[in-house]
Write an enzyme that holds these catalytic residues in place. Structure first.
Site, PDB file in Angstrom:
ATOM      1  N   HIS A   8       0.704  -1.198  -0.132  1.00 51.47           N
ATOM      2  CA  HIS A   8       0.118   0.238   0.119  1.00 51.47           C
ATOM      3  C   HIS A   8       0.759   1.314  -0.044  1.00 51.47           C
ATOM      4  CE1 HIS A   8      -3.551   2.476   1.397  1.00 51.47           C
ATOM      5  NE2 HIS A   8      -2.707   3.063   1.960  1.00 51.47           N
ATOM      6  N   GLU A   9       1.719   1.141   1.083  1.00 49.67           N
ATOM      7  CA  GLU A   9       2.623   2.555   1.123  1.00 49.67           C
ATOM      8  C   GLU A   9       3.570   2.718  -0.217  1.00 49.67           C
ATOM      9  OE1 GLU A   9       2.174   4.908   3.215  1.00 49.67           O
ATOM     10  OE2 GLU A   9       0.549   3.778   4.259  1.00 49.67           O
ATOM     11  N   HIS A  12       1.930   4.570  -3.015  1.00 48.04           N
ATOM     12  CA  HIS A  12       1.810   5.825  -3.045  1.00 48.04           C
ATOM     13  C   HIS A  12       3.048   6.502  -3.647  1.00 48.04           C
ATOM     14  CE1 HIS A  12      -1.888   6.128  -0.970  1.00 48.04           C
ATOM     15  NE2 HIS A  12      -1.586   5.483   0.271  1.00 48.04           N
TER      16      HIS A  12
END
Length: 212
Positions: A8-9, A12
């Site tokens: 997820h990170e 980004h």
């Protein structure tokens, strides 16, 4: 959980890099090393404390990926894309887990059961993480998306809530339900909405991947 949060990170930071901001890239945050994304309070202490208190809703967060939105080629549009990248990655991981269910029949019974339990966990965790992060409150991804798609003046007003976002989340998801339990009133409306949304998305994924 580690894979879900790490990917997820990383999503980004990777999308920000593609769109013109290399801040996360230079700081080594576009990485599949989970230790790069651990926040001592949000990843360890907060969820541990909530579990210890038997909170009705347990959540935590990783170290936010640094993004210089002014460095993006189209800041308002690209802010939305960078914010959406995290939940999109989790949905992609959930779909991958659901597709992998079709491999279970090729394994012997003990291995099949182990794989089934892990894939079920991967599906649920990734969808929960995506849905929770799309809650429209800064600094969650949903809040950033909302700020980016609203007219500038309204978006700037919503963005002012970012410093208080964590406190608001704790109030909505933990304090209100606990208070409601003491008063005999159901105040966990938002939690139930997220739960219904999560179940609906899981059902759609299972249908699309041919599991139901």
């Amino acid at each position: 959980m580690i894979i879900a949060v790490t990917f997820h990170e990383t999503a980004h930071g990777f999308v920000a890099h593609l769109l013109g901001d290399d801040t996360a890239w230079r700081l080594g945050r576009v990485s599949f090393n989970p230790f790069k994304h651990v926040d001592p309070f949000g990843t360890i202490l907060l969820p541990g404390l909530l579990l210890w208190l038997h909170s009705p809703f347990v959540f935590g967060y990783a170290k936010p990926v640094p993004v210089n939105f002014r460095a993006l080629r189209s800041p308002r549009r690209d802010m939305v894309l960078v914010a959406a990248a995290g939940p999109a990655m989790n949905i992609a991981l959930a779909i991958a887990a659901a597709l992998a269910f079709h491999l279970i029949g090729y394994l012997p019974a003990p291995g099949a059961q182990w794989l089934a339990e892990n894939l079920k966990s991967a599906l649920i965790i990734n969808v929960v993480l995506a849905v929770f992060n799309l809650f429209p409150l800064p600094p969650l991804d949903g809040g950033r998306i909302l700020v980016g798609i609203l007219p500038k003046g309204v978006g700037a007003y919503v963005a002012r809530f970012e410093p208080y976002g964590l406190l608001i989340l704790i109030g909505v998801f933990i304090v209100l339900p606990l208070l409601g339990a003491q008063l005999g009133v159901d105040l966990s409306v938002i939690s139930r909405i997220l739960a219904v949304s999560t179940r609906a998305i899981i059902e759609v994924i299972l249908q699309v991947t041919g599991n139901i």
